[in-house]
Motif scaffolding. Structure first.
Motif, PDB file in Angstrom:
ATOM      1  N   GLY A   1       0.809  -1.201   0.000  1.00 32.67           N
ATOM      2  CA  GLY A   1       0.000   0.000   0.000  1.00 32.67           C
ATOM      3  C   GLY A   1       0.844   1.254   0.000  1.00 32.67           C
ATOM      4  N   HIS A   2       0.168   2.399  -0.096  1.00 32.85           N
ATOM      5  CA  HIS A   2       0.814   3.701  -0.168  1.00 32.85           C
ATOM      6  C   HIS A   2       0.029   4.703   0.665  1.00 32.85           C
ATOM      7  N   GLY A   3       0.717   5.752   1.085  1.00 34.70           N
ATOM      8  CA  GLY A   3       0.077   6.863   1.766  1.00 34.70           C
ATOM      9  C   GLY A   3       0.392   8.153   1.042  1.00 34.70           C
ATOM     10  N   ILE A   4      -0.596   9.032   0.913  1.00 35.80           N
ATOM     11  CA  ILE A   4      -0.370  10.321   0.262  1.00 35.80           C
ATOM     12  C   ILE A   4      -0.830  11.442   1.183  1.00 35.80           C
ATOM     13  N   ASP A   5      -0.132  12.560   1.088  1.00 36.92           N
ATOM     14  CA  ASP A   5      -0.499  13.750   1.845  1.00 36.92           C
ATOM     15  C   ASP A   5       0.077  14.959   1.133  1.00 36.92           C
TER      16      ASP A   5
ATOM     17  N   HIS B   1      12.406   9.551   9.115  1.00 42.49           N
ATOM     18  CA  HIS B   1      12.937   8.697  10.171  1.00 42.49           C
ATOM     19  C   HIS B   1      12.440   7.259  10.055  1.00 42.49           C
ATOM     20  N   TYR B   2      11.523   7.002   9.144  1.00 39.30           N
ATOM     21  CA  TYR B   2      11.107   5.629   8.895  1.00 39.30           C
ATOM     22  C   TYR B   2      12.162   4.936   8.037  1.00 39.30           C
ATOM     23  N   PRO B   3      12.180   3.609   8.027  1.00 40.52           N
ATOM     24  CA  PRO B   3      13.110   2.906   7.131  1.00 40.52           C
ATOM     25  C   PRO B   3      12.795   3.223   5.675  1.00 40.52           C
ATOM     26  N   GLU B   4      13.770   2.999   4.819  1.00 42.94           N
ATOM     27  CA  GLU B   4      13.610   3.336   3.404  1.00 42.94           C
ATOM     28  C   GLU B   4      12.421   2.615   2.781  1.00 42.94           C
ATOM     29  N   SER B   5      12.138   1.393   3.250  1.00 44.23           N
ATOM     30  CA  SER B   5      11.004   0.643   2.696  1.00 44.23           C
ATOM     31  C   SER B   5       9.689   1.373   2.932  1.00 44.23           C
ATOM     32  N   THR B   6       9.567   2.076   4.077  1.00 41.50           N
ATOM     33  CA  THR B   6       8.360   2.867   4.344  1.00 41.50           C
ATOM     34  C   THR B   6       8.407   4.183   3.576  1.00 41.50           C
ATOM     35  N   GLN B   7       9.564   4.830   3.556  1.00 40.42           N
ATOM     36  CA  GLN B   7       9.667   6.107   2.851  1.00 40.42           C
ATOM     37  C   GLN B   7       9.256   5.982   1.389  1.00 40.42           C
ATOM     38  N   ALA B   8       9.555   4.837   0.790  1.00 40.68           N
ATOM     39  CA  ALA B   8       9.200   4.624  -0.609  1.00 40.68           C
ATOM     40  C   ALA B   8       7.693   4.534  -0.818  1.00 40.68           C
ATOM     41  N   ARG B   9       6.926   4.351   0.271  1.00 37.91           N
ATOM     42  CA  ARG B   9       5.462   4.223   0.180  1.00 37.91           C
ATOM     43  C   ARG B   9       4.738   5.500   0.579  1.00 37.91           C
ATOM     44  N   LEU B  10       5.461   6.544   0.947  1.00 36.35           N
ATOM     45  CA  LEU B  10       4.852   7.811   1.350  1.00 36.35           C
ATOM     46  C   LEU B  10       5.121   8.847   0.274  1.00 36.35           C
ATOM     47  N   HIS B  11       4.064   9.571  -0.147  1.00 38.08           N
ATOM     48  CA  HIS B  11       4.169  10.448  -1.306  1.00 38.08           C
ATOM     49  C   HIS B  11       3.520  11.798  -1.030  1.00 38.08           C
ATOM     50  N   VAL B  12       4.214  12.861  -1.400  1.00 42.32           N
ATOM     51  CA  VAL B  12       3.637  14.198  -1.350  1.00 42.32           C
ATOM     52  C   VAL B  12       2.772  14.372  -2.594  1.00 42.32           C
ATOM     53  N   GLU B  13       1.492  14.561  -2.369  1.00 42.17           N
ATOM     54  CA  GLU B  13       0.571  14.672  -3.510  1.00 42.17           C
ATOM     55  C   GLU B  13      -0.690  15.387  -3.078  1.00 42.17           C
ATOM     56  N   SER B  14      -1.221  16.193  -3.962  1.00 39.66           N
ATOM     57  CA  SER B  14      -2.490  16.872  -3.721  1.00 39.66           C
ATOM     58  C   SER B  14      -3.527  16.265  -4.657  1.00 39.66           C
ATOM     59  N   LEU B  15      -4.447  15.517  -4.091  1.00 39.07           N
ATOM     60  CA  LEU B  15      -5.433  14.802  -4.893  1.00 39.07           C
ATOM     61  C   LEU B  15      -6.629  15.691  -5.183  1.00 39.07           C
ATOM     62  N   ASP B  16      -7.001  15.774  -6.446  1.00 33.82           N
ATOM     63  CA  ASP B  16      -8.208  16.502  -6.856  1.00 33.82           C
ATOM     64  C   ASP B  16      -9.268  15.473  -7.236  1.00 33.82           C
ATOM     65  N   PRO B  17     -10.171  15.125  -6.316  1.00 36.03           N
ATOM     66  CA  PRO B  17     -11.162  14.089  -6.613  1.00 36.03           C
ATOM     67  C   PRO B  17     -12.193  14.521  -7.642  1.00 36.03           C
ATOM     68  N   SER B  18     -12.282  15.829  -7.905  1.00 37.13           N
ATOM     69  CA  SER B  18     -13.251  16.297  -8.895  1.00 37.13           C
ATOM     70  C   SER B  18     -12.678  16.266 -10.313  1.00 37.13           C
TER      71      SER B  18
END
Length: 509
Positions: free
Chosen positions: A317-321, A330-347
Protein backbone atom coordinates in the motif's frame (compact mmCIF):
# COMPACT_ATOMS: atom_id res chain seq x y z
CA UNK A 1 -40.34 1.99 33.14
CA UNK A 2 -38.95 4.88 31.11
CA UNK A 3 -35.31 4.65 30.13
CA UNK A 4 -35.04 8.35 31.01
CA UNK A 5 -35.80 7.76 34.71
CA UNK A 6 -32.92 9.10 36.77
CA UNK A 7 -30.93 6.58 38.75
CA UNK A 8 -31.54 6.88 42.51
CA UNK A 9 -28.70 8.35 44.48
CA UNK A 10 -26.00 5.87 45.40
CA UNK A 11 -25.78 6.09 49.21
CA UNK A 12 -23.12 3.69 50.54
CA UNK A 13 -22.24 3.22 54.17
CA UNK A 14 -19.52 1.12 55.80
CA UNK A 15 -20.62 -1.94 57.72
CA UNK A 16 -19.96 -1.99 61.45
CA UNK A 17 -17.15 -4.42 62.17
CA UNK A 18 -18.43 -7.14 64.51
CA UNK A 19 -22.07 -6.68 63.55
CA UNK A 20 -23.43 -10.17 62.88
CA UNK A 21 -26.87 -9.16 61.62
CA UNK A 22 -27.67 -10.55 58.18
CA UNK A 23 -24.16 -11.91 57.76
CA UNK A 24 -23.51 -14.95 55.61
CA UNK A 25 -23.39 -17.92 57.91
CA UNK A 26 -20.74 -20.32 56.62
CA UNK A 27 -20.74 -24.02 57.35
CA UNK A 28 -16.94 -23.99 57.44
CA UNK A 29 -15.42 -22.65 60.64
CA UNK A 30 -12.22 -21.82 58.74
CA UNK A 31 -13.80 -18.94 56.85
CA UNK A 32 -14.56 -15.80 58.83
CA UNK A 33 -16.64 -13.50 56.64
CA UNK A 34 -16.36 -9.74 57.09
CA UNK A 35 -19.08 -7.29 55.97
CA UNK A 36 -17.44 -4.24 54.34
CA UNK A 37 -19.96 -1.88 52.74
CA UNK A 38 -23.64 -1.67 51.85
CA UNK A 39 -26.24 0.59 50.26
CA UNK A 40 -30.00 0.58 49.62
CA UNK A 41 -31.01 -1.74 46.80
CA UNK A 42 -33.14 0.30 44.44
CA UNK A 43 -34.27 -2.68 42.38
CA UNK A 44 -36.13 -5.93 43.14
CA UNK A 45 -34.28 -9.19 43.89
CA UNK A 46 -35.40 -10.67 40.57
CA UNK A 47 -33.01 -8.24 38.82
CA UNK A 48 -29.94 -9.31 40.83
CA UNK A 49 -29.10 -12.10 38.37
CA UNK A 50 -29.11 -9.68 35.41
CA UNK A 51 -27.05 -7.10 37.30
CA UNK A 52 -24.28 -9.45 38.40
CA UNK A 53 -24.05 -11.06 34.95
CA UNK A 54 -22.31 -7.85 33.86
CA UNK A 55 -19.82 -8.24 36.68
CA UNK A 56 -19.18 -11.84 35.68
CA UNK A 57 -18.83 -11.43 31.94
CA UNK A 58 -17.29 -7.95 31.75
CA UNK A 59 -14.70 -7.51 34.52
CA UNK A 60 -12.80 -5.11 32.23
CA UNK A 61 -15.47 -2.50 32.98
CA UNK A 62 -14.21 -2.36 36.56
CA UNK A 63 -10.46 -2.50 36.01
CA UNK A 64 -8.35 -1.02 33.25
CA UNK A 65 -5.76 -3.73 33.97
CA UNK A 66 -8.11 -6.51 32.80
CA UNK A 67 -8.55 -7.20 29.10
CA UNK A 68 -11.56 -9.51 29.35
CA UNK A 69 -12.71 -12.81 30.83
CA UNK A 70 -13.14 -16.16 29.13
CA UNK A 71 -15.68 -18.71 30.39
CA UNK A 72 -14.10 -22.14 30.84
CA UNK A 73 -17.01 -24.05 32.42
CA UNK A 74 -20.60 -23.00 33.09
CA UNK A 75 -22.48 -25.54 35.20
CA UNK A 76 -25.60 -25.86 37.31
CA UNK A 77 -24.42 -29.08 38.95
CA UNK A 78 -21.20 -30.77 40.09
CA UNK A 79 -20.01 -27.70 41.95
CA UNK A 80 -16.28 -27.49 42.79
CA UNK A 81 -15.22 -28.30 46.33
CA UNK A 82 -13.37 -25.01 46.75
CA UNK A 83 -16.49 -22.84 46.73
CA UNK A 84 -17.94 -21.81 50.11
CA UNK A 85 -21.14 -23.26 51.52
CA UNK A 86 -23.61 -21.20 53.53
CA UNK A 87 -26.45 -21.87 55.91
CA UNK A 88 -29.66 -20.75 54.22
CA UNK A 89 -28.24 -20.68 50.67
CA UNK A 90 -27.56 -23.28 47.99
CA UNK A 91 -25.41 -22.96 44.87
CA UNK A 92 -27.43 -22.86 41.65
CA UNK A 93 -24.75 -22.00 39.08
CA UNK A 94 -20.98 -21.84 38.87
CA UNK A 95 -19.03 -20.08 36.12
CA UNK A 96 -15.36 -20.99 36.01
CA UNK A 97 -13.67 -18.12 34.17
CA UNK A 98 -10.19 -16.95 33.30
CA UNK A 99 -9.24 -13.30 33.72
CA UNK A 100 -6.90 -12.08 30.97
CA UNK A 101 -4.64 -9.11 31.80
CA UNK A 102 -4.35 -6.15 29.47
CA UNK A 103 -0.57 -6.31 29.83
CA UNK A 104 0.43 -9.96 29.98
CA UNK A 105 4.11 -9.08 30.25
CA UNK A 106 3.43 -7.33 33.54
CA UNK A 107 0.39 -9.03 35.10
CA UNK A 108 -0.48 -12.71 35.21
CA UNK A 109 -3.82 -14.21 34.29
CA UNK A 110 -6.05 -15.74 36.95
CA UNK A 111 -8.77 -18.34 37.02
CA UNK A 112 -11.77 -17.74 39.24
CA UNK A 113 -15.03 -19.36 40.31
CA UNK A 114 -18.14 -17.14 40.09
CA UNK A 115 -20.81 -18.92 42.13
CA UNK A 116 -24.46 -17.88 42.32
CA UNK A 117 -26.59 -18.86 45.33
CA UNK A 118 -30.33 -18.91 45.90
CA UNK A 119 -32.17 -19.24 49.25
CA UNK A 120 -32.40 -22.83 50.50
CA UNK A 121 -36.09 -22.46 51.29
CA UNK A 122 -38.32 -22.89 48.25
CA UNK A 123 -37.63 -24.11 44.75
CA UNK A 124 -36.92 -20.72 43.16
CA UNK A 125 -33.42 -20.72 41.66
CA UNK A 126 -33.24 -16.93 41.36
CA UNK A 127 -29.88 -16.02 42.94
CA UNK A 128 -29.36 -13.28 45.49
CA UNK A 129 -25.70 -13.99 46.28
CA UNK A 130 -22.63 -14.01 44.02
CA UNK A 131 -19.28 -15.21 45.39
CA UNK A 132 -15.99 -14.74 43.55
CA UNK A 133 -13.31 -17.27 44.50
CA UNK A 134 -9.83 -16.84 42.97
CA UNK A 135 -7.89 -19.97 42.01
CA UNK A 136 -4.21 -18.97 42.19
CA UNK A 137 -1.54 -21.35 40.99
CA UNK A 138 0.35 -23.19 43.71
CA UNK A 139 2.81 -20.87 45.38
CA UNK A 140 1.71 -17.86 43.31
CA UNK A 141 0.30 -14.63 44.70
CA UNK A 142 -2.81 -12.93 43.39
CA UNK A 143 -2.19 -10.43 40.57
CA UNK A 144 -2.34 -6.75 41.44
CA UNK A 145 -5.72 -6.21 39.78
CA UNK A 146 -7.45 -8.74 42.07
CA UNK A 147 -8.43 -7.92 45.68
CA UNK A 148 -6.38 -9.78 48.30
CA UNK A 149 -9.18 -12.13 49.37
CA UNK A 150 -9.99 -15.82 49.57
CA UNK A 151 -13.62 -15.02 48.67
CA UNK A 152 -15.64 -11.90 47.84
CA UNK A 153 -19.45 -11.87 47.99
CA UNK A 154 -22.12 -9.59 46.54
CA UNK A 155 -25.40 -9.95 48.42
CA UNK A 156 -28.97 -8.83 47.92
CA UNK A 157 -30.52 -8.74 51.40
CA UNK A 158 -34.30 -8.97 51.32
CA UNK A 159 -35.67 -6.73 54.06
CA UNK A 160 -38.14 -3.90 54.62
CA UNK A 161 -35.41 -1.70 53.13
CA UNK A 162 -33.55 -4.06 50.78
CA UNK A 163 -29.78 -3.78 50.82
CA UNK A 164 -26.84 -4.51 48.57
CA UNK A 165 -23.81 -5.60 50.53
CA UNK A 166 -20.26 -6.71 49.86
CA UNK A 167 -18.63 -9.16 52.27
CA UNK A 168 -15.31 -10.92 52.01
CA UNK A 169 -12.77 -13.28 53.51
CA UNK A 170 -9.51 -11.31 53.37
CA UNK A 171 -6.06 -12.78 53.07
CA UNK A 172 -4.00 -12.59 56.26
CA UNK A 173 -2.63 -9.12 56.89
CA UNK A 174 -4.99 -7.34 54.49
CA UNK A 175 -6.07 -3.90 55.82
CA UNK A 176 -9.85 -3.36 55.64
CA UNK A 177 -10.20 0.11 57.17
CA UNK A 178 -11.93 2.96 55.36
CA UNK A 179 -8.64 4.19 53.89
CA UNK A 180 -7.55 0.79 52.63
CA UNK A 181 -7.28 -0.21 48.99
CA UNK A 182 -9.70 -3.09 49.45
CA UNK A 183 -12.37 -0.79 50.91
CA UNK A 184 -12.02 1.59 47.94
CA UNK A 185 -12.27 -1.39 45.58
CA UNK A 186 -15.45 -2.62 47.28
CA UNK A 187 -16.92 0.89 47.14
CA UNK A 188 -16.36 1.01 43.39
CA UNK A 189 -17.78 -2.50 42.91
CA UNK A 190 -20.88 -1.70 44.95
CA UNK A 191 -21.45 1.45 42.91
CA UNK A 192 -21.15 -0.62 39.73
CA UNK A 193 -23.63 -3.23 40.97
CA UNK A 194 -26.09 -0.50 41.99
CA UNK A 195 -25.80 1.05 38.52
CA UNK A 196 -26.19 -2.29 36.73
CA UNK A 197 -29.25 -3.15 38.78
CA UNK A 198 -30.94 0.16 38.02
CA UNK A 199 -30.04 -0.21 34.36
CA UNK A 200 -31.71 -3.62 34.30
CA UNK A 201 -34.86 -2.18 35.87
CA UNK A 202 -35.07 0.61 33.30
CA UNK A 203 -34.14 -1.69 30.39
CA UNK A 204 -31.03 0.37 29.74
CA UNK A 205 -29.36 -0.35 26.43
CA UNK A 206 -25.92 0.87 25.46
CA UNK A 207 -26.15 3.35 22.63
CA UNK A 208 -22.64 2.66 21.43
CA UNK A 209 -21.87 -0.96 20.70
CA UNK A 210 -18.39 -2.23 20.06
CA UNK A 211 -17.28 -5.30 18.12
CA UNK A 212 -20.12 -5.34 15.59
CA UNK A 213 -17.81 -6.08 12.65
CA UNK A 214 -14.82 -7.82 14.26
CA UNK A 215 -15.16 -10.01 17.36
CA UNK A 216 -13.75 -8.52 20.54
CA UNK A 217 -11.62 -11.53 21.43
CA UNK A 218 -10.04 -11.73 17.98
CA UNK A 219 -9.26 -8.02 17.94
CA UNK A 220 -7.86 -7.89 21.46
CA UNK A 221 -5.61 -10.91 20.99
CA UNK A 222 -4.05 -9.52 17.82
CA UNK A 223 -3.85 -6.00 19.25
CA UNK A 224 -1.71 -7.23 22.15
CA UNK A 225 0.73 -8.74 19.65
CA UNK A 226 0.80 -5.64 17.45
CA UNK A 227 1.22 -3.37 20.45
CA UNK A 228 4.32 -5.23 21.57
CA UNK A 229 5.76 -5.18 18.04
CA UNK A 230 5.32 -1.44 17.53
CA UNK A 231 5.28 0.18 20.97
CA UNK A 232 8.95 1.18 20.51
CA UNK A 233 7.66 3.90 18.17
CA UNK A 234 6.57 5.87 21.26
CA UNK A 235 10.22 6.39 22.18
CA UNK A 236 11.24 7.47 18.68
CA UNK A 237 8.27 9.78 18.02
CA UNK A 238 9.29 12.75 15.86
CA UNK A 239 6.12 14.85 15.98
CA UNK A 240 5.04 17.42 18.57
CA UNK A 241 1.78 15.50 19.12
CA UNK A 242 1.20 13.03 21.97
CA UNK A 243 3.01 9.79 21.06
CA UNK A 244 0.99 7.63 23.44
CA UNK A 245 -2.26 8.62 21.76
CA UNK A 246 -1.12 8.53 18.15
CA UNK A 247 1.01 5.39 18.26
CA UNK A 248 -1.53 3.22 20.07
CA UNK A 249 -4.40 4.68 18.06
CA UNK A 250 -2.79 3.73 14.76
CA UNK A 251 -1.81 0.31 16.10
CA UNK A 252 -5.51 -0.20 16.91
CA UNK A 253 -6.64 0.93 13.46
CA UNK A 254 -4.03 -1.27 11.77
CA UNK A 255 -5.16 -4.26 13.85
CA UNK A 256 -8.77 -3.67 12.88
CA UNK A 257 -7.88 -3.35 9.18
CA UNK A 258 -5.81 -6.54 9.15
CA UNK A 259 -8.73 -8.50 10.61
CA UNK A 260 -11.29 -6.74 8.40
CA UNK A 261 -9.30 -7.70 5.31
CA UNK A 262 -8.89 -11.24 6.57
CA UNK A 263 -12.65 -11.72 6.78
CA UNK A 264 -13.51 -9.65 3.70
CA UNK A 265 -11.11 -11.21 1.21
CA UNK A 266 -11.30 -14.73 2.56
CA UNK A 267 -11.02 -16.45 -0.82
CA UNK A 268 -7.42 -15.28 -1.23
CA UNK A 269 -4.28 -16.36 0.55
CA UNK A 270 -0.66 -15.35 0.50
CA UNK A 271 2.20 -17.70 1.22
CA UNK A 272 4.70 -16.76 3.88
CA UNK A 273 8.08 -16.61 2.14
CA UNK A 274 11.52 -15.44 3.11
CA UNK A 275 10.93 -12.25 1.18
CA UNK A 276 7.95 -11.16 3.26
CA UNK A 277 8.72 -12.81 6.57
CA UNK A 278 9.85 -10.65 9.45
CA UNK A 279 13.04 -11.01 11.42
CA UNK A 280 11.28 -13.40 13.77
CA UNK A 281 12.19 -17.04 13.20
CA UNK A 282 8.57 -18.05 12.72
CA UNK A 283 6.29 -16.44 10.14
CA UNK A 284 3.48 -14.37 11.67
CA UNK A 285 0.07 -15.79 10.77
CA UNK A 286 -1.28 -12.52 9.33
CA UNK A 287 1.34 -12.63 6.60
CA UNK A 288 -0.62 -15.42 4.93
CA UNK A 289 -4.03 -13.84 5.56
CA UNK A 290 -6.14 -12.42 2.72
CA UNK A 291 -5.71 -8.78 1.82
CA UNK A 292 -7.02 -6.22 -0.71
CA UNK A 293 -6.28 -7.38 -4.27
CA UNK A 294 -4.69 -4.04 -5.24
CA UNK A 295 -3.29 -3.02 -1.87
CA UNK A 296 -4.40 0.00 0.13
CA UNK A 297 -4.28 3.77 -0.26
CA UNK A 298 -4.10 5.89 2.90
CA UNK A 299 -5.66 9.24 1.97
CA UNK A 300 -4.19 12.15 3.92
CA UNK A 301 -1.77 9.82 5.69
CA UNK A 302 -0.34 12.62 7.89
CA UNK A 303 2.56 11.32 9.95
CA UNK A 304 2.54 8.13 7.88
CA UNK A 305 2.42 5.87 10.93
CA UNK A 306 -0.54 3.78 9.80
CA UNK A 307 1.08 3.21 6.41
CA UNK A 308 4.34 2.31 8.15
CA UNK A 309 2.70 -0.27 10.45
CA UNK A 310 0.76 -1.94 7.64
CA UNK A 311 3.66 -2.11 5.20
CA UNK A 312 6.00 -3.33 7.94
CA UNK A 313 3.60 -6.21 8.52
CA UNK A 314 3.74 -7.19 4.86
CA UNK A 315 0.77 -5.33 3.39
CA UNK A 316 1.10 -3.61 0.04
CA UNK A 317 0.00 0.00 0.00
CA UNK A 318 0.81 3.70 -0.17
CA UNK A 319 0.08 6.86 1.77
CA UNK A 320 -0.37 10.32 0.26
CA UNK A 321 -0.50 13.75 1.85
CA UNK A 322 -0.01 17.35 0.76
CA UNK A 323 3.18 17.64 2.79
CA UNK A 324 5.83 15.40 4.23
CA UNK A 325 5.95 15.18 8.01
CA UNK A 326 9.04 15.10 10.18
CA UNK A 327 8.41 11.42 10.85
CA UNK A 328 8.72 10.39 7.20
CA UNK A 329 12.49 10.72 6.98
CA UNK A 330 12.94 8.70 10.17
CA UNK A 331 11.11 5.63 8.89
CA UNK A 332 13.11 2.91 7.13
CA UNK A 333 13.61 3.34 3.40
CA UNK A 334 11.00 0.64 2.70
CA UNK A 335 8.36 2.87 4.34
CA UNK A 336 9.67 6.11 2.85
CA UNK A 337 9.20 4.62 -0.61
CA UNK A 338 5.46 4.22 0.18
CA UNK A 339 4.85 7.81 1.35
CA UNK A 340 4.17 10.45 -1.31
CA UNK A 341 3.64 14.20 -1.35
CA UNK A 342 0.57 14.67 -3.51
CA UNK A 343 -2.49 16.87 -3.72
CA UNK A 344 -5.43 14.80 -4.89
CA UNK A 345 -8.21 16.50 -6.86
CA UNK A 346 -11.16 14.09 -6.61
CA UNK A 347 -13.25 16.30 -8.89
CA UNK A 348 -10.75 15.86 -11.75
CA UNK A 349 -9.74 12.86 -13.89
CA UNK A 350 -8.52 9.94 -11.80
CA UNK A 351 -8.30 7.25 -14.46
CA UNK A 352 -4.50 7.44 -14.66
CA UNK A 353 -3.82 7.70 -10.92
CA UNK A 354 -1.15 5.12 -9.99
CA UNK A 355 -2.68 4.22 -6.62
CA UNK A 356 -6.41 4.79 -7.17
CA UNK A 357 -6.96 1.66 -9.17
CA UNK A 358 -9.39 -1.21 -9.49
CA UNK A 359 -9.38 -3.37 -6.35
CA UNK A 360 -7.61 -0.88 -4.06
CA UNK A 361 -8.85 -0.48 -0.47
CA UNK A 362 -9.14 3.18 0.51
CA UNK A 363 -8.37 4.35 4.06
CA UNK A 364 -9.59 7.80 5.13
CA UNK A 365 -8.49 8.34 8.72
CA UNK A 366 -9.42 11.92 9.64
CA UNK A 367 -9.03 12.80 5.97
CA UNK A 368 -10.77 16.19 6.34
CA UNK A 369 -12.16 17.41 2.99
CA UNK A 370 -11.49 14.03 1.35
CA UNK A 371 -13.82 12.26 3.82
CA UNK A 372 -17.06 12.61 1.76
CA UNK A 373 -15.13 11.76 -1.41
CA UNK A 374 -14.12 8.37 -0.04
CA UNK A 375 -17.24 6.39 -1.09
CA UNK A 376 -17.39 8.40 -4.34
CA UNK A 377 -13.82 7.51 -5.31
CA UNK A 378 -14.35 3.92 -4.16
CA UNK A 379 -17.24 3.60 -6.62
CA UNK A 380 -15.52 5.34 -9.52
CA UNK A 381 -12.37 3.20 -9.37
CA UNK A 382 -14.21 -0.03 -8.43
CA UNK A 383 -12.33 -0.23 -5.14
CA UNK A 384 -12.46 -3.38 -3.04
CA UNK A 385 -13.75 -1.32 -0.13
CA UNK A 386 -12.99 1.53 2.22
CA UNK A 387 -12.72 2.52 5.86
CA UNK A 388 -13.48 6.11 6.84
CA UNK A 389 -13.01 7.63 10.31
CA UNK A 390 -14.53 11.12 10.00
CA UNK A 391 -13.41 14.01 12.17
CA UNK A 392 -14.02 17.47 10.71
CA UNK A 393 -17.40 17.87 9.05
CA UNK A 394 -16.70 18.45 5.37
CA UNK A 395 -19.09 18.21 2.44
CA UNK A 396 -17.71 18.01 -1.12
CA UNK A 397 -16.53 21.59 -1.52
CA UNK A 398 -17.39 23.34 1.74
CA UNK A 399 -18.02 22.67 5.41
CA UNK A 400 -21.06 20.50 6.01
CA UNK A 401 -24.14 22.49 6.91
CA UNK A 402 -27.41 20.65 7.24
CA UNK A 403 -29.39 23.58 5.86
CA UNK A 404 -27.49 23.90 2.58
CA UNK A 405 -26.02 20.44 1.92
CA UNK A 406 -28.16 18.14 -0.24
CA UNK A 407 -29.42 15.09 1.63
CA UNK A 408 -29.45 11.57 0.29
CA UNK A 409 -32.43 9.35 1.09
CA UNK A 410 -32.27 6.79 3.90
CA UNK A 411 -34.38 3.62 3.58
CA UNK A 412 -36.06 3.87 7.00
CA UNK A 413 -35.48 4.70 10.65
CA UNK A 414 -33.87 1.31 11.18
CA UNK A 415 -31.05 2.40 8.91
CA UNK A 416 -30.22 5.33 11.20
CA UNK A 417 -30.64 3.20 14.34
CA UNK A 418 -28.06 0.79 12.93
CA UNK A 419 -25.39 3.45 12.54
CA UNK A 420 -24.28 3.13 16.18
CA UNK A 421 -24.11 6.91 16.63
CA UNK A 422 -24.25 7.01 20.43
CA UNK A 423 -25.32 10.09 22.34
CA UNK A 424 -28.81 10.45 23.74
CA UNK A 425 -30.45 9.02 20.63
CA UNK A 426 -31.80 12.32 19.40
CA UNK A 427 -29.09 12.63 16.70
CA UNK A 428 -29.44 16.37 17.07
CA UNK A 429 -25.75 17.22 17.18
CA UNK A 430 -24.04 18.43 14.03
CA UNK A 431 -21.58 15.53 14.18
CA UNK A 432 -24.40 12.98 14.38
CA UNK A 433 -26.20 14.61 11.47
CA UNK A 434 -22.94 14.59 9.52
CA UNK A 435 -22.42 10.89 10.11
CA UNK A 436 -25.98 10.17 8.99
CA UNK A 437 -25.25 12.18 5.86
CA UNK A 438 -22.05 10.20 5.20
CA UNK A 439 -23.88 6.90 5.66
CA UNK A 440 -26.70 7.89 3.32
CA UNK A 441 -24.11 9.10 0.79
CA UNK A 442 -22.34 5.74 1.00
CA UNK A 443 -25.61 3.96 0.34
CA UNK A 444 -26.26 6.33 -2.58
CA UNK A 445 -22.85 5.32 -3.96
CA UNK A 446 -23.85 1.66 -3.89
CA UNK A 447 -22.11 0.47 -0.72
CA UNK A 448 -23.62 -1.58 2.07
CA UNK A 449 -23.06 0.46 5.22
CA UNK A 450 -21.38 -1.00 8.29
CA UNK A 451 -20.38 1.03 11.34
CA UNK A 452 -18.01 0.29 14.18
CA UNK A 453 -16.97 2.12 17.33
CA UNK A 454 -13.27 1.38 17.18
CA UNK A 455 -11.33 0.47 20.30
CA UNK A 456 -8.86 3.34 19.98
CA UNK A 457 -7.89 6.20 22.35
CA UNK A 458 -9.82 8.88 20.47
CA UNK A 459 -13.17 10.58 20.88
CA UNK A 460 -13.50 10.38 17.09
CA UNK A 461 -13.55 6.58 16.93
CA UNK A 462 -16.67 6.07 14.77
CA UNK A 463 -15.82 4.26 11.56
CA UNK A 464 -17.97 3.74 8.47
CA UNK A 465 -17.05 0.75 6.35
CA UNK A 466 -17.93 -0.17 2.79
CA UNK A 467 -16.75 -3.58 1.66
CA UNK A 468 -19.74 -5.00 -0.19
CA UNK A 469 -21.81 -3.52 -2.99
CA UNK A 470 -25.57 -3.17 -2.61
CA UNK A 471 -26.03 -5.13 -5.84
CA UNK A 472 -24.09 -7.31 -8.25
CA UNK A 473 -26.42 -6.63 -11.16
CA UNK A 474 -24.43 -5.07 -14.02
CA UNK A 475 -27.15 -2.65 -15.10
CA UNK A 476 -27.79 -1.48 -11.55
CA UNK A 477 -24.08 -0.96 -10.97
CA UNK A 478 -23.88 1.15 -14.11
CA UNK A 479 -26.80 3.25 -12.91
CA UNK A 480 -25.07 3.75 -9.56
CA UNK A 481 -21.89 4.80 -11.35
CA UNK A 482 -23.79 7.37 -13.42
CA UNK A 483 -25.33 9.02 -10.38
CA UNK A 484 -21.95 9.10 -8.66
CA UNK A 485 -20.45 10.73 -11.74
CA UNK A 486 -23.25 13.29 -11.53
CA UNK A 487 -21.96 14.24 -8.06
CA UNK A 488 -18.52 14.94 -9.50
CA UNK A 489 -19.94 16.94 -12.41
CA UNK A 490 -22.05 19.04 -10.04
CA UNK A 491 -19.04 19.83 -7.85
CA UNK A 492 -16.98 20.72 -10.89
CA UNK A 493 -19.71 23.03 -12.17
CA UNK A 494 -19.94 24.83 -8.85
CA UNK A 495 -16.23 25.54 -9.07
CA UNK A 496 -15.80 25.85 -5.31
CA UNK A 497 -13.55 22.87 -4.61
CA UNK A 498 -9.99 23.99 -4.00
CA UNK A 499 -7.22 21.44 -4.21
CA UNK A 500 -4.54 21.99 -1.61
CA UNK A 501 -1.14 22.95 -2.99
CA UNK A 502 1.53 20.32 -2.28
CA UNK A 503 4.19 21.58 0.15
CA UNK A 504 7.67 20.56 -0.88
CA UNK A 505 8.80 18.63 -3.90
CA UNK A 506 6.12 16.19 -4.99
CA UNK A 507 7.10 12.53 -5.29
CA UNK A 508 10.23 13.09 -3.20
CA UNK A 509 9.31 10.39 -0.71
Amino acid sequence: MSTNTARPRFSPSPCVIGDTRDRLALESRNNDWMPIIQCPADFPPQVFDVAVSQLIHHPEYNSTLILRSETLVDTSSDFPASIPHFDGFRPVRNIHRRLLPRRPGRDAGLEQHCTLYAPTNGDDDSPIVLVLTPIPEAGASLPYYHPTVHHLAFRYIVAETPLLRIELVPLAGTPTDLNSRIYRTCLALLDTLHRYGWGAVTNYKKRILHDRVIAREEYQDLYLVMRERHRHLVNTWQEVTDPLKHVFEDIGIATFLVLLWKHTFGSQSYACTSSNASEDPECEPWRSWPRPPAGFLDLGCGNGLLTHILTTEGYDGHGIDVRARTSWSHYPESTQARLHVESLDPSGPIVEHPFLRHGVFIIANHADELTPWTPVLSTLVSASGYLSIPCCTWAFDAKYERTNTPDYPTPNDNFIDGLNLGGDGSNASSYSRYRIWLASLSLHCGWQVECEALRIPSTRNWAIIGRRRTTQDTEELEEIRRRVEDIVVHVRERGLFKTRTPEGKAKDH
